[in-house]
Structures are given as C-alpha cells and as structure tokens.
Design a protein around this motif. Structure first.
Motif, short mmCIF file in Angstrom:
data_model
loop_
_atom_site.label_atom_id
_atom_site.label_comp_id
_atom_site.label_asym_id
_atom_site.label_seq_id
_atom_site.Cartn_x
_atom_site.Cartn_y
_atom_site.Cartn_z
N LEU A 77 -49.46 36.06 32.19
CA LEU A 77 -50.13 34.79 32.48
C LEU A 77 -49.27 33.59 32.11
CD1 LEU A 77 -53.83 35.26 31.41
CD2 LEU A 77 -53.00 34.31 33.54
N GLU A 78 -48.72 33.66 30.91
CA GLU A 78 -47.86 32.58 30.42
C GLU A 78 -46.72 32.33 31.41
OE1 GLU A 78 -45.64 32.65 26.56
OE2 GLU A 78 -47.67 32.96 25.78
N ALA A 79 -46.10 33.43 31.83
CA ALA A 79 -44.96 33.31 32.74
C ALA A 79 -45.39 32.74 34.09
CB ALA A 79 -44.30 34.68 32.92
N VAL A 80 -46.53 33.19 34.60
CA VAL A 80 -46.99 32.71 35.90
C VAL A 80 -47.38 31.24 35.83
CG1 VAL A 80 -48.75 32.98 37.70
CG2 VAL A 80 -47.76 35.01 36.63
N ILE A 81 -48.11 30.88 34.77
CA ILE A 81 -48.53 29.47 34.62
C ILE A 81 -47.30 28.57 34.49
CG2 ILE A 81 -49.70 27.85 33.05
CD1 ILE A 81 -51.76 30.08 32.53
N PHE A 82 -46.31 29.05 33.72
CA PHE A 82 -45.07 28.29 33.55
C PHE A 82 -44.42 28.03 34.91
CE2 PHE A 82 -40.49 27.95 32.88
CZ PHE A 82 -40.44 26.96 31.90
N GLU A 83 -44.42 29.06 35.75
CA GLU A 83 -43.81 28.91 37.08
C GLU A 83 -44.57 27.89 37.93
OE1 GLU A 83 -40.83 29.95 37.98
OE2 GLU A 83 -40.81 30.62 35.89
N TYR A 84 -45.90 27.95 37.86
CA TYR A 84 -46.69 26.97 38.61
C TYR A 84 -46.39 25.56 38.11
CZ TYR A 84 -49.64 29.94 41.56
OH TYR A 84 -50.10 30.78 42.54
N GLN A 85 -46.33 25.43 36.77
CA GLN A 85 -46.12 24.10 36.19
C GLN A 85 -44.74 23.55 36.53
OE1 GLN A 85 -47.17 25.10 32.20
NE2 GLN A 85 -49.20 24.16 32.34
N SER A 86 -43.74 24.46 36.60
CA SER A 86 -42.37 24.01 36.88
C SER A 86 -42.26 23.35 38.25
CB SER A 86 -41.39 25.18 36.84
OG SER A 86 -41.68 26.03 35.79
#
Lengths: 356, 356
Positions: A77-86
């Motif tokens: 989740l952390e990784a996916v959210i980070f990607e969306y935020q980037s």
C-alpha cells in the motif's frame, strides 16, 4: 464455479494466538517481509501501471492468521500510494480493497480480530485454495504471496503407492533423494503452479503484478535438512514403538522447493506473464543473526510446529506432538552447523500480466 | 478508513453448529426468506438496471453463520441471472462476487466451512459493522439484509443513565413503554439508519438496489411481547436472588422495531434512495402454522437464545442461560395467545440509488 477446496487438500497454519500458534511463531517470515520491503517498493515504482482506478485491489494469497500478512499489505500500500502521489496532485488516490486469502479451514476469525484498527483499506477474507479460481475476471491489481507457494495442493499420488517406484518408504519428503520420489514431487509442483498461473492470468487486471516470496533450493541439491531431521525423529519414535512404521511410510510432507531456473521454465510455459524480477535474497538477510545454537534450535522447532502441526496431528494424533518437537529441537541443536549451512533461500519474484 | 468496530458494539449470533447455534435455530427466518423469494424476483425484474458489468457484486449485510444467507443469495442470483437471460443471447452473464458481511466477532470460520460446494459465485467475507463503511465507492450492485437492521449499534446512552428521565429501571427494552425510553431508542434507530444509508449511498453503484427484510411493529403499539416475557423472567430470577436487581436495571436489549411510516421518513430525509417497495408481509406467511403451544414455545425459546445468548452471557454470565430460557419457554407457553397475536411483522423494502 468449481469449489477449489474439492481439488486441494487443506493444512492451514496453526490458528488462534496461543503459544504454539502461527501468529506467535512467524518471526522468521517477518524478517523476510522486512527485507523485501525495498525490493517491493522498487518493483512498484518500475513495474506498476497506474491507471485512474476507482478501486485498487490487492490480494494476499496464503495469508494465514497474521500478523505478517498485514505488514506485507502495508508495504504494498505504501509503495502504491507513493507512486500515485509522485504523479502530482492531479492523480487522485483510489480507495483500496484488500483480499486476505487462505484455505477454507484457515482461522479467519483470528485474522479478522487482529486486523489493524487504523487501516486505510477495506478488508475482506477469501476462503479457498489459490490453485483454483478465487476472484472475478480481471479484478485484482496486485497479487502477493509470501511463504505459501512451496505448499503443494497434495502429496503426489505415486509417493503413497506401495506398487509405485516412487513409493517413499521410511521417509517423509523427497529431500536428499534425487530419484523417482523427487520427480513425483517435481511433477506435482509443475502441475500446481500451472493451475496457479492459469487462475491468476484470468484474475489479474491488464498489466497487473504478482509479487512472490518463495522458499527455494538451488540444484543439484535437493536437500531439506529440516525434513531429514524431522524424518529421523519419526523413525526414532517408530523404533521405540511410539508410532508404527506404517504410519511413517504413509506420511509425506506436501512441500516443494523450486530452483530459479525451474520456475522460469514454468512461467514461460504458461505464457501469460513476463518475469520482471527473479532474484535470490542474500542469505545474511534471512539468517537468524548471531544467536546461540540452542536459541536457533528452539526457534526452528517453534516455527516448524506452527506450520505443520495440523498435518502431523491429522496423521499421527495429537499425543506425539510435544515429544516429537522436543526431540526435533534437540537434534537440530546437535546438527546446528549443517542445519545452518543448508537452509532454503528466498526467491523474490515479480511477474507482470502480458497484454494479450 | 475508520474501523467501524470502534463505533459499534458487537453481539454476533451464536456461532458454531451446535444445538444452540444460530445455524441450527434460524428456521423462522428461513420461512421469510422463502416467502420473499417471489417479491425479490419481481423487484429484480422491475427495478434492476442491467448494464454489461464485468463482475456483478452482491452483499449480504448481517449474514451471521448461515445457512439462511446462502438461500437469500441464491434467490438474488437466480433472479439476476434470469433477467440477464431474458434479454436474449446477446447479453453476456457476468461473473458474480458475493460479499458476506457481519460483525468482526461473527463466526466466519463456520460460515466459510458451510459455503455451498457448487456455488456459481466467488465468495468473500467482510468483517465490520454495517453502520460504517465496508466497501469501496460505487462497488456493489445489490445489497441485501434480512433480520439484521433491528439491531441497534448500541443501547441508547440515556437508557443506562440513572440520572436521566429515560433510565430503564427494572426493564430490558422499551417495549410497552411509550415514553422517554421509547424516544431514546427511536432516536438511536434514526441515527443508526442515517449512518447505514449514508455508507450504502457511497457504496452502491449508480441505480443499484438495496433489498431488506425488516422486523417492524405498527404504531401506536410498541409492544414486543417476547421481550416483556423475557424481562419478567429476569425479574423472577432477581426475586429469587439468582441475579441482582442492579444487573437487570443495567441490561437493555439494543433492538428497535420500526413502523413503515417511520422508515419512509428516514429514507426520505437521507435523500439518496427512492423507495421502490415498502410492504408488510401477510402474517400467515411468517406464522408458525398449526403447531401446538408447546412446540411454538420451544421454537421461540431456541430462536431467541441463538440470537441473544451472547448478549446475555456477557452481562449476566453463562450459568443462568439454561434456567432463563427454560423459564422463558414455560412463560411463552402459558401466554401463547397473546404471544401469537402480537409478533412483529416483516417489512419487505426495496430502495434504489438515485442518480445524483
């Protein structure tokens, strides 16, 4: 839809949260979850296609009762959210629905009770074997599975058949036995993995990912010291008349430790996924650290017991469990250097659904 | 996402499949599931928008441990598939994913073990209170709930407060008590239903349906004979010193029986759903048939025990259960005609998500 529990045997991890439970005896697996966090982040960054999904679906296959499944899911989740935020403020973060899957006999009650209170996802439990269909077509964005795919759907039939050349008399696994028994296990693994990949190919969204932590062994070695030692414990108990030789003959652990090359062949034969990552974790990452022989032996016995107590109980009865695992612990301690030098490695694998 | 178990108390139906379990004592509810099958089919025919969904999602809220939830789901599925088929060969039937929801403390292990073997849907369990969010936005096509929405999220606070005019001394429910106690329950119900409708409004797809079987009582009567009799059992036991008066004072059953008019007002105030059906099932449909007083009393005691044993155990301890329900059964038998004449009715409700 076929109920997958018809075609696959079930041997869930030890439920509840007592002293012998899987929940309390899966520290070793947690070490790997932590160790692969960075690899996971990198894989998400490089390999995940982010489309504007309404809901992003994640499934953990073979989740057991926690808590490791929650850590894995958090990492994804952390990784996916980070990607969306980037991608900047314009890309809206979707809602997340997380599917926790394991056998129908898994202790979902304990799993549900221990769900993180402040989770930022909708949690769902999915009962059934991951060797069959579990999800609707094209519905899951990221599949994950950690320490589950070395469990076969069943003991290979020939291994139980007295008239077969693969009959595994006096032994409980193919370990250290590169012959008909090994070949029977190998064939079962290939068949199971083909079922796994065929089902996931249908269920994964266009260009979705499968991330796996697998226990493997390099070839030509097919030595699983832990099972050799456990087998010697059974024989010793049979020698003392505590259990019969026949029950040992008919007992086999349904698990297989793949090599990287072998896995490559299986994935390519299936044809629906590209291999984006296939790497062996450095042994120091998954090792116990500088602990005493007795501490390592104790941890090894607890970990193995939490994982296969149910399997043994079903075959030999509950009475032998304490003696068996205390004998096992003692033997591990005596052979600590060979045990330590030959543990299976961890394969980190990322597959991506090809465009048809 | 807020974990809804924080805001809602949990009193699941009796788990397992033993003689006192909900699974073995929910025949009365099954009668209604059967009785509403035709209404359901009709509602699906007239009210369901069939778009070419990839997956069709159905959720049963307050599913307990089965088997009634499986019958309800089968009825919905049959109706939906029939509608797809009626459109001719060009309309492809989607895959179905069915979400079985109940409190986190519900016995999901038993539910999963008893899933129908030859089901034609992907089964999933969803732990959490239906008074909070459970699903991603716009993700469920048909919600269903049977005999669950009369359970409040909690006992209204005032009813437990000695200094309040709504303090419910010596009684266990608002039944037969059209005053401050009733008003406190009524306010709690309105608040809970607003939470329910707000969450479902987000989760239902465009023009999706909610189908409900509710237990109700017509106004001005607010008499729930079963609870009046149960209350008199508690008082009798307190009189004999088996339990203290204080524990009776502080015990209240968190359930509310709505009237059709009241429900209409609540749904209209929420504003997100149109009322497509709101009808009272004829009493003969839900009645016990021509059975003896003793058979009815026995069934009544078993049904109530399966539903609220957990609630009573938590407050009074396990020891009183057998005596309490045997006394209850005896009193029901003695007052069989009033019990039979004043059972709650069943409301069949169909709501449709409005286009925003």
């Amino acid at each position: 839809m076929e109920d997958s529990s018809n075609v696959s045997e079930e041997y869930p991890m030890k439920g509840g949260d007592g002293p012998n439970s899987y929940a309390k005896n899966s520290i070793q697996q947690k070490v790997v979850v932590d160790a692969t966090k960075e690899l996971l982040r990198k894989a998400m960054k490089e390999k995940l296609d982010l489309e504007p999904f309404n809901t992003f679906h994640i499934a953990d296959l073979g989740c057991s009762v926690g808590p490791n499944t929650f850590f894995s899911v958090e990492n994804i989740l952390e990784a996916v959210i980070f990607e969306y935020q980037s991608r900047g403020p314009s890309s809206e973060i979707p809602e997340f629905q997380v599917f926790f899957n394991d056998h129908t006999l898994n202790d979902f009650n304990t799993l549900f009770k221990s769900l993180p209170q402040n989770r930022n996802y909708h949690a769902v439990g999915v009962p059934g074997s991951f060797y069959g269909r579990l999800f609707p077509k094209a519905s899951v964005n990221v599949f994950h599975s950690s320490f589950a795919l070395h469990w076969l759907s069943r003991v290979p039939k020939n291994v139980m058949d007295k008239s077969s050349r693969a009959w595994n008399k006096g032994r409980i696994h193919y370990s250290n036995n590169q012959d008909e028994v090994f070949k029977a296990y190998q064939a079962q693994y290939a068949e199971d993995m083909e079922c796994f990949l065929r089902a996931r190919a249908l269920e994964t969204v266009h260009r979705g990912l499968i991330v796996l932590n697998l226990l493997g062994l390099p070839r030509p070695f097919v030595e699983m010291v832990a099972f050799d030692i456990l087998g010697s414990c059974f024989l010793e108990m049979a020698g003392k008349g505590v259990i019969s030789e026949e029950t040992v003959d008919s007992f086999n652990i349904p698990s297989y430790f793949v090599s990287p090359q072998e896995l490559e062949v299986i994935v390519e034969r299936n044809g629906c996924f590209s291999i984006e990552r296939l790497e062996t974790l450095p042994q120091h990452v998954v090792k116990h650290g500088a602990r005493s022989a007795s501490a390592i032996a104790k941890a090894a016995a607890s970990t193995l017991r939490a994982a296969i107590e149910g399997l043994i109980k079903q075959h030999f009865g509950e009475e032998i469990l304490d003696d068996l695992f205390s004998l096992y612990q003692q033997k591990i301690e005596e052979q600590i250097s060979i045990y330590e030098s030959k543990t299976p490695f961890v394969l980190f694998v990322v597959l991506k659904r090809k465009t048809n």
